[in-house]
Design a protein around this motif. Sequence first.
Motif, short mmCIF file in Angstrom:
data_model
loop_
_atom_site.label_atom_id
_atom_site.label_comp_id
_atom_site.label_asym_id
_atom_site.label_seq_id
_atom_site.Cartn_x
_atom_site.Cartn_y
_atom_site.Cartn_z
N SER A 176 0.65 -1.66 -0.43
CA SER A 176 -0.12 -0.44 0.48
C SER A 176 0.89 1.25 0.24
CB SER A 176 -0.46 -0.10 0.93
OG SER A 176 -0.45 0.06 2.28
N ASN A 177 1.93 1.43 0.46
CA ASN A 177 3.00 2.30 0.26
C ASN A 177 4.72 1.67 0.21
OD1 ASN A 177 4.30 5.32 1.76
ND2 ASN A 177 3.01 5.41 0.29
N ALA A 178 5.23 2.25 -0.08
CA ALA A 178 6.41 2.01 0.45
C ALA A 178 8.08 3.03 -0.44
CB ALA A 178 7.28 0.93 -1.21
N GLN A 179 8.37 4.03 0.78
CA GLN A 179 8.77 5.21 0.88
C GLN A 179 10.44 4.91 1.94
OE1 GLN A 179 4.82 7.34 1.62
NE2 GLN A 179 7.25 9.32 1.48
N VAL A 180 11.00 5.67 1.53
CA VAL A 180 11.68 6.46 2.60
C VAL A 180 11.44 6.91 3.54
CG1 VAL A 180 13.40 6.86 4.14
CG2 VAL A 180 14.29 5.97 1.18
N GLN A 181 11.54 7.41 5.29
CA GLN A 181 10.82 8.27 6.03
C GLN A 181 11.69 8.52 7.19
OE1 GLN A 181 6.85 6.24 7.10
NE2 GLN A 181 7.01 5.91 5.33
N TRP A 182 11.34 9.70 7.82
CA TRP A 182 11.91 10.02 9.09
C TRP A 182 11.00 9.55 10.44
CZ3 TRP A 182 16.26 12.47 8.91
CH2 TRP A 182 16.78 13.15 8.66
N LEU A 183 11.32 8.08 11.20
CA LEU A 183 11.14 7.26 12.55
C LEU A 183 11.41 7.78 13.29
CD1 LEU A 183 10.54 3.61 10.58
CD2 LEU A 183 8.72 5.75 10.60
N PRO A 184 10.40 8.36 14.40
CA PRO A 184 11.20 8.85 15.80
C PRO A 184 11.65 7.94 16.43
CG PRO A 184 8.96 8.74 15.77
CD PRO A 184 8.77 8.36 14.06
N GLN A 185 12.72 8.23 17.17
CA GLN A 185 13.62 7.56 17.95
C GLN A 185 12.26 7.27 19.37
OE1 GLN A 185 17.51 9.21 19.43
NE2 GLN A 185 17.58 8.74 16.58
N THR A 186 12.08 8.26 19.78
CA THR A 186 10.88 8.38 21.09
C THR A 186 9.75 9.72 20.72
OG1 THR A 186 12.31 10.03 21.72
CG2 THR A 186 13.12 8.04 22.30
N THR A 187 8.78 9.13 21.69
CA THR A 187 7.32 9.92 20.93
C THR A 187 7.54 11.23 22.60
OG1 THR A 187 6.10 8.40 22.58
CG2 THR A 187 6.36 8.23 20.07
N THR A 188 6.48 12.35 21.97
CA THR A 188 6.64 13.29 22.96
C THR A 188 4.59 12.94 23.42
OG1 THR A 188 8.18 14.84 22.63
CG2 THR A 188 6.31 16.18 23.53
N LYS A 189 4.73 12.97 24.53
CA LYS A 189 3.17 12.71 24.95
C LYS A 189 2.31 13.95 24.95
CE LYS A 189 0.11 9.66 27.01
NZ LYS A 189 -0.82 8.77 27.56
N ILE A 190 1.34 14.45 23.74
CA ILE A 190 1.11 15.78 24.57
C ILE A 190 -1.02 15.51 24.92
CG2 ILE A 190 1.99 16.87 23.45
CD1 ILE A 190 0.42 17.18 20.31
N SER A 191 -1.40 17.30 25.70
CA SER A 191 -2.61 16.47 25.85
C SER A 191 -3.77 18.17 25.02
CB SER A 191 -3.17 15.47 26.33
OG SER A 191 -2.68 16.67 27.94
N GLY A 192 -4.92 18.12 25.96
CA GLY A 192 -5.60 19.60 25.98
C GLY A 192 -4.95 20.20 24.66
N GLU A 193 -4.89 21.11 24.99
CA GLU A 193 -4.99 22.49 23.76
C GLU A 193 -3.97 22.00 23.33
OE1 GLU A 193 -4.67 27.20 23.51
OE2 GLU A 193 -4.67 26.19 25.35
N ASP A 194 -2.64 21.57 23.28
CA ASP A 194 -1.25 21.53 23.06
C ASP A 194 -1.69 20.55 21.46
OD1 ASP A 194 0.22 22.64 23.45
OD2 ASP A 194 0.94 21.96 25.48
N ALA A 195 -2.50 19.30 21.99
CA ALA A 195 -3.04 18.21 21.52
C ALA A 195 -3.60 18.73 19.84
CB ALA A 195 -2.90 17.32 22.14
N ALA A 196 -5.05 19.55 20.13
CA ALA A 196 -5.59 19.95 19.26
C ALA A 196 -4.98 20.80 18.52
CB ALA A 196 -6.86 20.95 20.07
N LYS A 197 -4.16 22.30 18.82
CA LYS A 197 -2.81 22.73 18.27
C LYS A 197 -1.55 21.47 17.18
CE LYS A 197 -3.16 26.38 21.10
NZ LYS A 197 -2.06 27.78 21.58
N MET A 198 -1.67 20.67 18.11
CA MET A 198 -0.90 19.71 17.01
C MET A 198 -1.70 18.92 16.03
SD MET A 198 2.25 18.82 16.86
CE MET A 198 2.77 18.68 14.85
N LEU A 199 -2.77 18.74 16.08
CA LEU A 199 -3.45 18.41 14.96
C LEU A 199 -3.66 19.24 13.59
CD1 LEU A 199 -5.69 15.81 16.76
CD2 LEU A 199 -3.84 14.90 15.72
N LYS A 200 -3.72 19.84 14.23
CA LYS A 200 -4.91 21.17 13.35
C LYS A 200 -3.01 21.78 12.44
CE LYS A 200 -9.14 22.93 14.10
NZ LYS A 200 -9.48 22.61 13.58
#
Length: 249
Positions: free
Chosen positions: A194-218
């Motif tokens: 369904s897809n095959a390409q070179v990507q950037w994969l994060p080594q770790t994640t940053t947990k966000i919520s609330g207003e930060d999460a809403a702004k990030m999705l926007k």
Amino acid sequence: MPKFKLFANKKGIADQKRNNQYVKFARQIYVEAKKGGPDPNANLKLKAIIANARAIQMPMENIERAIKKATDTGNADNYEEIRYEGYGPGGVAVIVECLTDNRNRTAADVRAIFNKRGGNLGETGSVSFMFDRKGVIVIDRETHAVDEDTILMHALEAGAEDVVVEEDTYEILTHPHELDQVKAALEKEGYTFSNAQVQWLPQTTTKISGEDAAKMLKMMEAFEENDDVQNVYANYEIDDDEMEKLLKS
């Protein structure tokens, strides 16, 4: 609001997103055909881009038009690849890959998207060290009725580094330079992608919520809607229940 109106709105949004993807793929096809030649059988990168485009039902006439445009000696369109890095709300690391014919316009657009959604544009290299560059081959599990051991065996024999098992997909990870080799070996085993390409994969994640999460999705949505932006990667993590609420709002 009547149900048919809601459906029409959703369909309009979906159609717009699909058209945005077509524009991005057309630009990639044009650039690769101009750089490596218009024959997909002799230009593996072009072949891979076309396969990804066809996976989202991009019409062949659009693909052929982009290739024809690339072979037109009178066409002076010239695109350059640029990578931007920065931070989103909550300290989320963001990488934005662009293909543009106007560096000043794209830089202004990318900066505006960062600033408007509570982030900031950084220097090249400011966040990329938090990601790994990998080839990613995606296989839909419902398309291939094979167990995890079988897919892992075939992937490793083909030269892959690892297989990530998701609910709906198998994601086969490779060294960036070995993506085409692994993909070709798996095609001989009868797999489709369904897809095959070179990507950037994060080594770790940053947990966000609330207003930060809403702004990030926007922010992600704004980048994806921009024609110059080809890919955007971020290391955010949002709780499933909160994500569902945000997507409904």
